[in-house]
Write an enzyme that holds these catalytic residues in place. Structure first.
Site, mmCIF file in Angstrom:
data_model
loop_
_atom_site.group_PDB
_atom_site.id
_atom_site.type_symbol
_atom_site.label_atom_id
_atom_site.label_comp_id
_atom_site.label_asym_id
_atom_site.label_seq_id
_atom_site.Cartn_x
_atom_site.Cartn_y
_atom_site.Cartn_z
ATOM 1 N N ASP A 60 56.987 24.187 46.114
ATOM 2 C CA ASP A 60 57.849 25.318 45.790
ATOM 3 C C ASP A 60 58.831 24.858 44.719
ATOM 4 O O ASP A 60 59.133 23.670 44.626
ATOM 5 C CB ASP A 60 58.605 25.806 47.029
ATOM 6 N N ASP A 88 56.932 23.742 39.874
ATOM 7 C CA ASP A 88 56.994 24.985 39.119
ATOM 8 C C ASP A 88 55.551 25.428 38.874
ATOM 9 O O ASP A 88 54.820 24.805 38.100
ATOM 10 C CB ASP A 88 57.724 24.756 37.794
ATOM 11 N N SER A 168 47.002 41.069 50.333
ATOM 12 C CA SER A 168 47.891 42.121 50.819
ATOM 13 C C SER A 168 47.090 43.403 50.985
ATOM 14 O O SER A 168 45.990 43.537 50.443
ATOM 15 C CB SER A 168 49.004 42.340 49.791
ATOM 16 N N TYR A 181 52.191 43.476 40.949
ATOM 17 C CA TYR A 181 51.841 42.913 42.257
ATOM 18 C C TYR A 181 50.443 43.355 42.681
ATOM 19 O O TYR A 181 49.615 42.552 43.117
ATOM 20 C CB TYR A 181 52.882 43.363 43.275
ATOM 21 N N LYS A 185 47.093 41.023 43.239
ATOM 22 C CA LYS A 185 46.407 40.928 44.529
ATOM 23 C C LYS A 185 44.943 41.357 44.432
ATOM 24 O O LYS A 185 44.079 40.765 45.091
ATOM 25 C CB LYS A 185 47.145 41.768 45.579
#
Length: 287
Positions: A60, A88, A168, A181, A185
């Site tokens: 992270d 990163d 998602s 987004y 996905k």
């Protein structure tokens, strides 16, 4: 009433929340990479895998958050070790260094591509810099991590491993104001199937799709969605986030993390190219 009437705090993670399985490859010699491990689902997944005895490379950009993840695993007496590797995901050299560190820690077998972000705006108003950043983190980075990790997984004694991608319900259908987004996905689902197609049966690819999860990312977007749509925060929670779902509660990060544990385990050996959909009926029912 306001959105303050809802308890939007992230639930405290406990040992009882975590799925622990008996698996011959779940031990300290096995390494799992988890991206986005400084908070939310990524943190819970890193801790859940450590609870199963694995060595976890937690990646992270948020170093302080990674320290908190390691501290929480220690508080729960997780038998596995978590190595924080600040990364990163938009820096190819940093990603390569992170994967190399994972390979040096043991047998790299598992990858959980969890890192994500959100930006709420209609397509005509969507900043291209934000679009590029979302796609870099949620689609390009998972591709690069898979590209770099697959040779290491194949180099283990039996070539068995899996790459799990955090998709998602928005990888199945679209709602307004989340175009980047949703695009990411949908693309991630294609990457998952491509990994399965090239994995020769032993190196599996799978995705995890859920509805709304009680994470800092979700809490932060309530206010943004309310402003963009001109409705109250309460209406965002009740009507936008949970209105279509049949299960009228948000998932917890631990519940999502447990899906990765199952998917990586011997019990998930037939999960290959498929999507683990746990969305409370959100994308499969309507009125």
């Amino acid at each position: 009433m306001s959105a303050d009437d809802f308890d939007l705090s992230q639930p405290e993670l406990t040992t009882e929340d975590l799925l622990v399985l008996d698996d011959p490859r779940f031990g300290p010699e096995t390494v799992a990479i988890v991206t986005g491990a400084a908070s939310g689902i990524g943190r819970a997944t890193a801790i859940a895998l450590a609870a199963n005895g694995l060595t976890v490379v937690a990646a992270d950009i948020d170093e302080a958050g990674l320290d908190e993840t390691m501290a929480k695993a220690a508080d729960l007496d997780a038998p596995g070790t978590i190595h924080a590797v600040p990364t990163d995901l938009t820096d190819d050299a940093a990603v390569e260094g992170m994967v190399d560190a994972a390979a040096e820690a043991g047998d790299l077998r598992y990858v959980a591509n969890v890192a994500g972000m959100q930006h709420i705006a209609a397509i005509p108003d969507f900043p291209m810099a934000k679009y590029d950043l979302l796609l870099d983190i949620m689609l390009r980075a998972p591709f690069l991590v898979a590209k770099l990790a697959m040779p290491h997984i194949r180099a283990t004694d039996d070539g068995v491993g899996a790459i799990g991608n955090m998709s998602s319900v928005h990888g199945r259908y679209a709602t307004q104001d989340k175009a980047a987004y949703i695009t990411a996905k949908h693309g991630l689902n294609g990457l998952t199937r491509s990994i399965a197609a090239e994995g020769e049966g032993t190196l599996r690819g799978f995705s995890v799709s859920v509805g709304y999860v009680l994470t800092p990312l979700m809490v932060n977007q309530i206010e943004d969605t309310a402003e963009e749509r001109g409705i109250s925060e309460r209406e965002v929670v009740e009507d936008v986030m949970l209105g279509q779902a049949r299960t009228k509660e948000m998932m917890t990060p631990a519940e999502v993390a447990n899906l990765f544990v199952f998917g990586f385990s011997k019990h998930g050996k037939h999960l290959n190219g498929g999507d683990m959909l746990h969305d409370g009926g959100y994308s499969t029912t309507y009125e």
